[in-house]
Write an enzyme that holds these catalytic residues in place. Sequence first.
Site, mmCIF file in Angstrom:
data_model
loop_
_atom_site.group_PDB
_atom_site.id
_atom_site.type_symbol
_atom_site.label_atom_id
_atom_site.label_comp_id
_atom_site.label_asym_id
_atom_site.label_seq_id
_atom_site.Cartn_x
_atom_site.Cartn_y
_atom_site.Cartn_z
ATOM 1 N N LYS A 73 52.772 37.838 22.415
ATOM 2 C CA LYS A 73 53.282 38.462 23.632
ATOM 3 C C LYS A 73 54.799 38.334 23.582
ATOM 4 O O LYS A 73 55.344 37.230 23.630
ATOM 5 C CB LYS A 73 52.720 37.772 24.872
ATOM 6 C CG LYS A 73 53.305 38.277 26.194
ATOM 7 C CD LYS A 73 52.792 37.445 27.369
ATOM 8 C CE LYS A 73 53.440 37.880 28.683
ATOM 9 N NZ LYS A 73 53.010 37.020 29.815
ATOM 10 N N VAL A 130 50.722 42.656 28.556
ATOM 11 C CA VAL A 130 50.339 41.573 29.463
ATOM 12 C C VAL A 130 51.199 41.765 30.708
ATOM 13 O O VAL A 130 52.422 41.627 30.647
ATOM 14 C CB VAL A 130 50.559 40.188 28.843
ATOM 15 C CG1 VAL A 130 50.066 39.102 29.802
ATOM 16 C CG2 VAL A 130 49.845 40.075 27.500
ATOM 17 N N THR A 189 53.204 33.943 36.150
ATOM 18 C CA THR A 189 52.793 34.784 37.270
ATOM 19 C C THR A 189 51.728 34.091 38.105
ATOM 20 O O THR A 189 51.662 34.279 39.325
ATOM 21 C CB THR A 189 52.260 36.133 36.760
ATOM 22 O OG1 THR A 189 53.234 36.727 35.901
ATOM 23 C CG2 THR A 189 51.965 37.087 37.908
ATOM 24 N N TYR A 247 53.543 33.260 22.815
ATOM 25 C CA TYR A 247 54.334 33.881 23.882
ATOM 26 C C TYR A 247 55.821 33.595 23.681
ATOM 27 O O TYR A 247 56.249 32.447 23.744
ATOM 28 C CB TYR A 247 53.853 33.326 25.222
ATOM 29 C CG TYR A 247 54.453 33.940 26.468
ATOM 30 C CD1 TYR A 247 55.186 35.121 26.443
ATOM 31 C CD2 TYR A 247 54.258 33.331 27.708
ATOM 32 C CE1 TYR A 247 55.707 35.677 27.589
ATOM 33 C CE2 TYR A 247 54.772 33.875 28.869
ATOM 34 C CZ TYR A 247 55.497 35.046 28.808
ATOM 35 O OH TYR A 247 56.019 35.582 29.960
#
Length: 314
Positions: A177, A218, A62, A149
């Site tokens: 995550k 998140v 992002t 992640y």
Amino acid sequence: MKHTDLAANSQNLQKQTISETILWTALVTPMLLNGDVDFVALEKLAIQQASEGNGITLLGSTGEGLALTSSEQLAVVKCVCALSLNVPIMVSVGGYNLPNQLTWISQCNELAISAYLLTCPIYSKPGKVGLIQWFNALLNQSNHPCMIYNVPSRSGINIPVEVMKEIQSHKNCWAMKEASGDIDTFKSYAQHCPELAMYSGEDAMVPHLADAGIKGLVSVAANAWPAATHRYVEMALAGQHQTLLPVWDKAVEALFQVASPIPVKVLMHLTNMLNYPTLRAPLTELEITENPFALKALMAMDIEINQWLEQSQP
């Protein structure tokens, strides 16, 4: 007290602080019209997130982290750390060149950060042994708790449960995550890795995962709606699902109608949170700005989410 005891106490305090953070904003990297990082806007965004109690994640997908130079990446982290915010800061570690990633962690170890987000190496599709070696190398290099992640849509593979079972007991492995978008995959990690705090990497999944041991989110959406997204997570974790799903399903659909973070940056520009909607190639705001229907959908959702926030206040 021995130095080793002080270090252990400091790390335990870090874990307690970050574990109390239910929402981490995967912060966008604001850019000027010429593509340079807009550090003035970056400071404003970070301060706004901190005012809502949201943890800040820097330089993930992002934040277009891999589209920035190494000097720009370091400047972004230093800029946010210099603000001395009262919320934790997590820094993304991404790519597939291990020596570079170890150097990056060493640099960030010297800064006032709280945690790392360790991404499965992209493109290479390593096996179980390679992944264990990769994550252990990064975990060993870190001076801070780490969130692993899982994002198969970007890395190309799901991290095998066996890998997570192997590394979950590492002293720096704190959380995961999970962004596969599959509830059964999330539940499998949660079942087999009880030592890890489980966070969703999918904004829309939070209500569906509330009963599966989720600790928080998140988020991409929190960039545009920092207060509303925080309230959304609070309500989901409290089991108040009935007022969440219709509006938030539509909101997430609008924010992911093309590759993220294109829609959220365009929306933030439309609502004066960003001076420009600029992205780094190969991403471009033109995917949205030249589509009047897409723009209309974003603005309509912004109005609806703000109305929802007003109505959902305790």
